[in-house]
Design an enzyme around this catalytic site. Structure first.
Site, PDB file in Angstrom:
ATOM      1  N   ARG A 210      11.968  -9.724  12.053  1.00  0.00           N
ATOM      2  CA  ARG A 210      12.669 -10.567  11.082  1.00  0.00           C
ATOM      3  C   ARG A 210      14.142 -10.632  11.463  1.00  0.00           C
ATOM      4  O   ARG A 210      14.819  -9.603  11.493  1.00  0.00           O
ATOM      5  CB  ARG A 210      12.560  -9.978   9.667  1.00  0.00           C
ATOM      6  CG  ARG A 210      11.132  -9.744   9.177  1.00  0.00           C
ATOM      7  CD  ARG A 210      10.475 -11.016   8.709  1.00  0.00           C
ATOM      8  NE  ARG A 210       9.049 -10.843   8.507  1.00  0.00           N
ATOM      9  CZ  ARG A 210       8.473 -10.627   7.329  1.00  0.00           C
ATOM     10  NH1 ARG A 210       9.196 -10.583   6.242  1.00  0.00           N
ATOM     11  NH2 ARG A 210       7.168 -10.498   7.260  1.00  0.00           N
ATOM     12  N   GLU A 212      16.634 -11.262   9.863  1.00  0.00           N
ATOM     13  CA  GLU A 212      17.426 -11.256   8.626  1.00  0.00           C
ATOM     14  C   GLU A 212      18.762 -10.585   8.920  1.00  0.00           C
ATOM     15  O   GLU A 212      18.795  -9.519   9.502  1.00  0.00           O
ATOM     16  CB  GLU A 212      16.687 -10.472   7.532  1.00  0.00           C
ATOM     17  CG  GLU A 212      15.377 -11.133   7.110  1.00  0.00           C
ATOM     18  CD  GLU A 212      14.406 -10.181   6.412  1.00  0.00           C
ATOM     19  OE1 GLU A 212      14.589  -8.952   6.524  1.00  0.00           O
ATOM     20  OE2 GLU A 212      13.472 -10.681   5.779  1.00  0.00           O
ATOM     21  N   ARG A 218      16.922  -0.874   2.991  1.00  0.00           N
ATOM     22  CA  ARG A 218      15.500  -1.214   2.863  1.00  0.00           C
ATOM     23  C   ARG A 218      15.008  -2.153   3.961  1.00  0.00           C
ATOM     24  O   ARG A 218      13.833  -2.462   4.021  1.00  0.00           O
ATOM     25  CB  ARG A 218      15.227  -1.948   1.533  1.00  0.00           C
ATOM     26  CG  ARG A 218      15.646  -1.279   0.285  1.00  0.00           C
ATOM     27  CD  ARG A 218      15.189  -2.070  -0.927  1.00  0.00           C
ATOM     28  NE  ARG A 218      15.587  -3.476  -0.893  1.00  0.00           N
ATOM     29  CZ  ARG A 218      16.812  -3.914  -1.179  1.00  0.00           C
ATOM     30  NH1 ARG A 218      17.755  -3.074  -1.514  1.00  0.00           N
ATOM     31  NH2 ARG A 218      17.094  -5.209  -1.133  1.00  0.00           N
ATOM     32  N   HIS A 219      15.926  -2.694   4.770  1.00  0.00           N
ATOM     33  CA  HIS A 219      15.529  -3.729   5.732  1.00  0.00           C
ATOM     34  C   HIS A 219      15.720  -3.297   7.178  1.00  0.00           C
ATOM     35  O   HIS A 219      16.726  -2.700   7.534  1.00  0.00           O
ATOM     36  CB  HIS A 219      16.348  -5.009   5.512  1.00  0.00           C
ATOM     37  CG  HIS A 219      15.958  -5.738   4.267  1.00  0.00           C
ATOM     38  ND1 HIS A 219      16.585  -5.517   3.069  1.00  0.00           N
ATOM     39  CD2 HIS A 219      14.998  -6.655   4.041  1.00  0.00           C
ATOM     40  CE1 HIS A 219      16.025  -6.285   2.144  1.00  0.00           C
ATOM     41  NE2 HIS A 219      15.057  -6.982   2.702  1.00  0.00           N
ATOM     42  N   GLU A 351       9.697  -2.894  -3.001  1.00  0.00           N
ATOM     43  CA  GLU A 351       8.500  -3.669  -2.682  1.00  0.00           C
ATOM     44  C   GLU A 351       7.875  -3.046  -1.435  1.00  0.00           C
ATOM     45  O   GLU A 351       8.536  -2.912  -0.408  1.00  0.00           O
ATOM     46  CB  GLU A 351       8.894  -5.123  -2.402  1.00  0.00           C
ATOM     47  CG  GLU A 351       7.741  -5.966  -1.923  1.00  0.00           C
ATOM     48  CD  GLU A 351       8.219  -7.188  -1.142  1.00  0.00           C
ATOM     49  OE1 GLU A 351       9.216  -7.822  -1.541  1.00  0.00           O
ATOM     50  OE2 GLU A 351       7.588  -7.493  -0.111  1.00  0.00           O
ATOM     51  N   SER A 354       3.211  -7.275   0.121  1.00  0.00           N
ATOM     52  CA  SER A 354       2.997  -8.608  -0.455  1.00  0.00           C
ATOM     53  C   SER A 354       1.612  -9.059  -0.066  1.00  0.00           C
ATOM     54  O   SER A 354       1.188  -8.816   1.065  1.00  0.00           O
ATOM     55  CB  SER A 354       3.941  -9.638   0.149  1.00  0.00           C
ATOM     56  OG  SER A 354       5.199  -9.505  -0.368  1.00  0.00           O
ATOM     57  N   ARG A 402       8.440   1.271   4.702  1.00  0.00           N
ATOM     58  CA  ARG A 402       8.717   1.274   3.255  1.00  0.00           C
ATOM     59  C   ARG A 402       7.837   2.305   2.545  1.00  0.00           C
ATOM     60  O   ARG A 402       8.276   2.971   1.613  1.00  0.00           O
ATOM     61  CB  ARG A 402       8.438  -0.113   2.653  1.00  0.00           C
ATOM     62  CG  ARG A 402       9.385  -1.180   3.106  1.00  0.00           C
ATOM     63  CD  ARG A 402      10.414  -1.525   2.030  1.00  0.00           C
ATOM     64  NE  ARG A 402      11.316  -2.541   2.527  1.00  0.00           N
ATOM     65  CZ  ARG A 402      11.291  -3.802   2.128  1.00  0.00           C
ATOM     66  NH1 ARG A 402      10.425  -4.204   1.214  1.00  0.00           N
ATOM     67  NH2 ARG A 402      12.149  -4.666   2.628  1.00  0.00           N
TER      68      ARG A 402
HETATM   69  P1  AMO Z   1       6.337 -10.049   3.445  1.00  0.00           P
HETATM   70  O1  AMO Z   1       7.308 -10.880   4.175  1.00  0.00           O
HETATM   71  O2  AMO Z   1       6.605  -9.801   1.988  1.00  0.00           O
HETATM   72  O3  AMO Z   1       4.877 -10.685   3.518  1.00  0.00           O
HETATM   73  O4  AMO Z   1       6.208  -8.655   4.173  1.00  0.00           O
HETATM   74  C1  AMO Z   1       5.211  -7.737   3.827  1.00  0.00           C
HETATM   75  C2  AMO Z   1       5.771  -6.332   3.708  1.00  0.00           C
HETATM   76  O5  AMO Z   1       6.427  -5.970   4.907  1.00  0.00           O
HETATM   77  C3  AMO Z   1       7.556  -5.157   4.635  1.00  0.00           C
HETATM   78  N1  AMO Z   1       8.763  -5.829   5.098  1.00  0.00           N
HETATM   79  C4  AMO Z   1       9.820  -5.194   5.649  1.00  0.00           C
HETATM   80  N2  AMO Z   1      10.044  -3.900   5.911  1.00  0.00           N
HETATM   81  C5  AMO Z   1      11.235  -3.582   6.484  1.00  0.00           C
HETATM   82  N3  AMO Z   1      12.174  -4.474   6.815  1.00  0.00           N
HETATM   83  C6  AMO Z   1      11.998  -5.783   6.569  1.00  0.00           C
HETATM   84  N4  AMO Z   1      12.941  -6.673   6.925  1.00  0.00           N
HETATM   85  C7  AMO Z   1      10.772  -6.204   5.972  1.00  0.00           C
HETATM   86  N5  AMO Z   1      10.262  -7.410   5.603  1.00  0.00           N
HETATM   87  C8  AMO Z   1       9.052  -7.146   5.079  1.00  0.00           C
HETATM   88  C9  AMO Z   1       7.608  -4.958   3.150  1.00  0.00           C
HETATM   89  C10 AMO Z   1       6.832  -6.151   2.646  1.00  0.00           C
HETATM   90  O6  AMO Z   1       6.251  -5.925   1.381  1.00  0.00           O
HETATM   91  N6  AMO Z   1       2.403 -12.401   5.569  1.00  0.00           N
HETATM   92  C11 AMO Z   1       2.869 -11.696   4.366  1.00  0.00           C
HETATM   93  C12 AMO Z   1       1.901 -10.634   3.940  1.00  0.00           C
HETATM   94  C13 AMO Z   1       0.583 -11.192   3.444  1.00  0.00           C
HETATM   95  O7  AMO Z   1       0.607 -11.998   2.486  1.00  0.00           O
HETATM   96  O8  AMO Z   1      -0.449 -10.799   3.993  1.00  0.00           O
HETATM   97  C14 AMO Z   1       4.238 -11.085   4.657  1.00  0.00           C
HETATM   98  O9  AMO Z   1       4.629 -10.871   5.777  1.00  0.00           O
HETATM   99  O10 AMO Z   1       6.913  -3.737   2.859  1.00  0.00           O
END
Ligand code: AMO
Length: 428
Positions: A210, A212, A218-219, A351, A354, A402
């Site tokens: 990502r 981001e 958390r990220h 979170e 998802s 997480r």
């Molecule tokens: P989403 O983008 O919510 O959903 O990501 C799913 C889970 O991945 C973790 N996560 C992260 N952990 C650390 N750093 C980050 N930048 C980060 N982004 C996400 C979180 C999050 O809940 N395709 C959908 C999933 C699905 O519907 O099957 C998805 O990627 O724990």
């Protein structure tokens, strides 16, 4: 006989052993010296004496964290705290360590996270740091076993891809010969295609990328995603699999690694019963009743999630998120299409997962792509899988780091990944 430190408990008084490890501490007195040797299972005091120990004369030049091999006899007639020590016959240097160390292993002053990460190979020598990854490994092993036993196939999908899955902006571009490619944000499109392919139940553990820009505790920009997708299933089936998968991971850890649990300051228990569920709309009502301004269609702030999470003991689901907040593949709730058959698994304000039931009707999927300002032509490789018999399906993605963050009560997600990739760090 070569043994690990933890194996010494089974050795008889006087028996000869060989121990390999790092020289953690050394104390040289007039006619006797004490070394603390550390291996991956623990530490042990080694006593050596001139005339008795080959290599005694070089002890004074040995630096901390030098790799050594010690042979000697075990004794329980000792003042050492562990109740066992080894009287060295020989101490051999296998590889000397430079001095001073950029990061102390046993120094009481704990270094800041940046120094720790820069010297991660040393940081990981601290047993409490290595424990994070030992526990992570056990949790994942237990979950893997559960999915395997529940008829899921472990798959590996491409990480170099042509299209975004979770929103256009957060992609790392890759020059793929003459074409523009990206690092995958999630195995989403591929795990869904495997449902059309008839595998019926798939899971994958792999990296997700990502781009981001935010820098939070958390990220990460590269994290480990545990993903499942199930055919002929809806969001409720997916939530049950998630609940049982997490419980199985924890159960496995507790059953097989009591010594890990014993080393932690917090308790780890298998959660009892079903994880509670609260709808997005009920969260809004709850927040409003506490004087918070929460508007339908907006994500909750971390402060609002703290308020919501305060109502629950451990894991809980927030369900029925607004369709406008979820990715194009999320199935709207029939009869109430402003919300969707989606969920997040939460722990306090965090979170963890998802997931959702997915759109399986190709016409609806195209429409959903357009409504998110995405061009269906960019997704034709994916849409094709929906045009020739795609079962209804559902799934989720769980961030492994997480999960460790909340289970081990860590302050920063960077502690839960060996070599973090964040806004500024790409080494080590
Ligand atoms: P989403 O983008 O919510 O959903 O990501 C799913 C889970 O991945 C973790 N996560 C992260 N952990 C650390 N750093 C980050 N930048 C980060 N982004 C996400 C979180 C999050 O809940 N395709 C959908 C999933 C699905 O519907 O099957 C998805 O990627 O724990």
């Amino acid at each position: 006989m070569q043994v690990n430190v933890s194996g010494l408990k089974d050795i008889k008084e006087g028996e000869e052993v060989v121990l390999n490890g790092w020289l953690q501490e050394i104390r040289i007195l007039k006619n006797i010296s004490f070394i603390v040797l550390r291996d991956h299972t623990g530490t042990i005091q080694i006593t050596s004496k001139p005339g008795l120990t080959t290599g005694y004369d070089v002890l004074s030049q040995m630096t901390r964290e030098t790799v050594i091999s010690v042979s000697g006899n075990l004794t329980r007639k000792t003042q050492s705290k562990s109740g066992v020590e080894v009287i060295a016959k020989s101490i051999e240097v296998l590889n000397a360590s430079k001095s001073p160390l950029p990061l102390g292993i046993i120094d009481p002053v704990s270094a800041d996270i940046e120094t720790r990460l820069t010297n991660r190979f040393l940081d990981l020598r601290k047993p409490e740091v290595a424990m994070i990854f030992r526990i992570e490994s056990e949790l994942l092993w237990g979950m893997r076993q559960f999915f395997h036993d529940s008829d899921f196939v472990e798959v590996h999908t491409p990480k170099i891809v042509a299209a975004a899955t979770e929103g256009g902006a957060d992609l790392f571009p890759v020059q793929y010969f003459e074409k523009q490619a990206y690092l995958n944000q999630s195995p989403q499109l591929y795990k869904e295609m495997l449902i059309s392919a008839g595998l019926n139940r798939v899971f994958e553990v792999g990296p997700a990328f990502r781009a981001e820009k935010h820098n939070t505790p958390r990220h990460l920009n590269e994290f480990t995603s545990i993903d499942i997708e199930m055919g002929f299933a809806d969001h409720n089936d997916a939530m049950l699999m998630l609940q049982e998968g997490i419980k199985s991971g924890i159960r496995h850890l507790i059953a097989h690694r009591q010594e890990y649990i014993a080393s932690l300051s917090q308790r780890i228990d298998v959660p009892e019963g079903d994880f509670p569920k609260i709808t997005y709309r009920d969260c809004i009502t709850k927040l409003e009743s506490q004087g918070e301004i929460a508007k339908f269609g907006e994500d909750f702030t971390p402060e609002q999630l703290k308020i919501i999470g305060g109502e629950f003991q451990g894991f809980y689901f927030i369900t029925e998120w607004p369709s406008s907040l979820r990715a194009f593949y999320t199935h709207p709730k029939p009869g109430d299409e402003k919300v969707s058959n989606s969920f997040d698994l939460q722990y306090r304000e965090f979170e963890i997962t998802s997931g959702a039931q997915r759109v399986h009707d190709p016409a609806m999927l195209e429409e959903r792509l357009r409504s998110k300002n995405l061009n269906p032509e960019d997704f034709s490789f994916y849409l094709n899988a929906f045009r020739y018999g795609m079962p209804p399906h559902a799934g989720w993605g769980l961030g492994l780091e997480r999960l460790s963050l909340i289970m081990l009560n860590l302050q920063n997600i960077r502690e839960a990944i060996l070599f973090p990739r964040d806004r500024t760090r790409i080494t080590p």
